[in-house]
Scaffold this active site. Structure first.
Site, mmCIF file in Angstrom:
data_model
loop_
_atom_site.group_PDB
_atom_site.id
_atom_site.type_symbol
_atom_site.label_atom_id
_atom_site.label_comp_id
_atom_site.label_asym_id
_atom_site.label_seq_id
_atom_site.Cartn_x
_atom_site.Cartn_y
_atom_site.Cartn_z
ATOM 1 N N GLY A 173 -1.585 -4.620 -12.079
ATOM 2 C CA GLY A 173 -1.545 -3.321 -11.283
ATOM 3 C C GLY A 173 -0.004 -3.518 -10.835
ATOM 4 O O GLY A 173 0.985 -4.335 -11.396
ATOM 5 N N TYR A 174 0.525 -2.373 -10.129
ATOM 6 C CA TYR A 174 1.818 -2.354 -9.711
ATOM 7 C C TYR A 174 2.339 -3.286 -8.705
ATOM 8 O O TYR A 174 3.363 -3.911 -8.819
ATOM 9 C CB TYR A 174 2.053 -0.894 -9.101
ATOM 10 C CG TYR A 174 2.102 0.288 -10.154
ATOM 11 C CD1 TYR A 174 2.383 0.323 -11.424
ATOM 12 C CD2 TYR A 174 1.434 1.488 -9.603
ATOM 13 C CE1 TYR A 174 2.419 1.265 -12.285
ATOM 14 C CE2 TYR A 174 1.375 2.778 -10.595
ATOM 15 C CZ TYR A 174 1.996 2.402 -11.741
ATOM 16 O OH TYR A 174 1.737 3.427 -12.789
ATOM 17 N N CYS A 176 1.852 -0.567 3.206
ATOM 18 C CA CYS A 176 3.086 -0.168 3.127
ATOM 19 C C CYS A 176 3.641 0.883 3.982
ATOM 20 O O CYS A 176 4.582 0.576 5.059
ATOM 21 C CB CYS A 176 3.585 0.440 1.925
ATOM 22 S SG CYS A 176 2.555 1.920 1.237
ATOM 23 N N ASN A 184 7.737 0.423 -1.056
ATOM 24 C CA ASN A 184 6.345 0.351 -0.666
ATOM 25 C C ASN A 184 5.786 -0.927 -1.470
ATOM 26 O O ASN A 184 4.788 -1.366 -1.099
ATOM 27 C CB ASN A 184 5.598 1.599 -1.002
ATOM 28 C CG ASN A 184 5.852 2.144 -2.431
ATOM 29 O OD1 ASN A 184 6.868 2.257 -2.878
ATOM 30 N ND2 ASN A 184 4.962 2.150 -3.297
#
Length: 343
Positions: free
Chosen positions: A11-12, A149, A310
């Site tokens: 994932g990111y 975030c 974030n």
């Protein structure tokens, strides 16, 4: 050398953890775990890591048979809770980047996440992963929960003033976030054709991060969240009244006292210039959070502003900072990138 496993590595947030940790001089990424891509090279999913690492994604079952000093969980909400139960006791340190253990109360969790908590007995056993507020607790914490975030930005703007009794009444918080905050498996609403050019209010009331801020500050917090066209970045604008007798000097002093020795919080207090207020654009890729304020003494209205990336200070970078503290290392190790300008 600290051996770590990153779960949810495709994932990111997982990719950011890998980017930071493969360059960390005292950490070995012993497993980049993905149920979707086992056996594939990491750099086929995270192309920015080409020629940086030869890591291959590891199947979760294979990863579970290895030994680590710490595991970092960048896995989905609710699924993570089950993983925490499985990994607790098997490794020294569990660092959770999901929302499963940010809240301490099962009823509050159900109200904000829309489901009962899978393992309510573990709620309240995690130390908040906010070095600026919980540094001493993090030095010995076995379970760490990194904040969301927008919550991280809001907390860093609000907490020093709340702790000193400088605020009164309700906090109205307006948060803006880039598309990467929705994750790599985001649905139709985050297709480029739908997101491009949009300023979409996706949570006009009841965003789950307001509960995190309220829990850790003791304030009545109401939050609105808007998706903007940027890929990365969070900016929060909090509107609140200053307590009676509080002036601009007291607010400035509170921020200076709180963040004088903090390596990753910068107070923005310029009167002129393009970047006289916190702006996420210049923070991309960095672990910094910029904090500023505007105070109208005539009306008593106070506006607090904070910005961060974030995926870094709002996620992976904060987790690495916590890991550094937990392992007794300088907390800035592996986190020195300052951001870019222009970009």
């Amino acid at each position: 050398m600290t051996r770590v496993a990153v779960l949810g590595a495709a994932g990111y947030i997982g990719g950011e953890l890998l980017r930071l940790l493969v360059g960390h001089p005292e950490v070995e990424v012993a497993a980049a775990v993905s149920s979707r891509f086992p056996g594939r090279r990491v750099d086929t999913v995270h192309p920015n890591l080409r020629a940086v690492t030869d890591l291959v994604f590891t199947d979760p079952e294979e990863a579970a048979r290895r030994e680590y000093d710490a595991v970092l969980l960048a896995t989905p909400h609710r699924k993570t809770a089950e993983l925490v139960r499985d990994w607790s006791g098997r490794v020294k340190t569990v660092i959770d980047l999901s929302g499963d253990f940010r809240l301490r109360d099962a009823e509050v969790f159900e109200r904000y996440y829309g489901a009962e908590h899978p393992v309510p007995e573990l709620l309240g056993t995690f130390t908040p992963g906010i070095p600026e507020l919980y540094r001493e607790e993090l030095r010995t914490a076995d379970r760490i929960s990194v904040p969301g975030c927008m919550a991280a930005a809001g907390l860093l703007a609000i907490a020093p003033l709340a702790a000193r009794g400088l605020l009164t009444g309700r906090v109205e918080l307006d948060a803006r976030t880039g598309s990467s905050g929705s994750g790599v498996t985001a649905g139709e609403a985050n297709l480029h054709a739908e997101r491009s050019g949009a300023m979409r209010v996706f949570a006009p009331v009841g965003h789950r991060h307001e509960a995190e801020i309220a829990q850790l500050t003791g304030l009545d917090v109401r939050m609105t969240a808007t998706g903007v066209e940027a890929v990365r970045g969070v900016q929060v604008v909090a509107r609140v009244e200053a307590a009676e007798g509080v002036d601009d000097l007291a607010i400035r002093r509170a921020y200076r006292e709180a963040y004088r020795d903090e390596p990753f919080v910068r107070i923005v207090a310029q009167r002129r210039g393009t970047y006289r207020y916190p702006e996420p654009k210049i923070l991309i890729g960095s672990n910094f959070c910029d904090v500023g304020h505007v105070y109208d003494e005539k009306s008593g209205r106070l506006v607090l502003i904070a910005a961060l990336d974030n995926l870094v200070k709002g996620g992976a970078g904060n987790a690495v900072q916590c890991l550094n503290i937990r392992t007794g290392r300088p907390e800035g190790l592996g986190l020195s990138f300052p951001g870019l300008h222009p970009i």
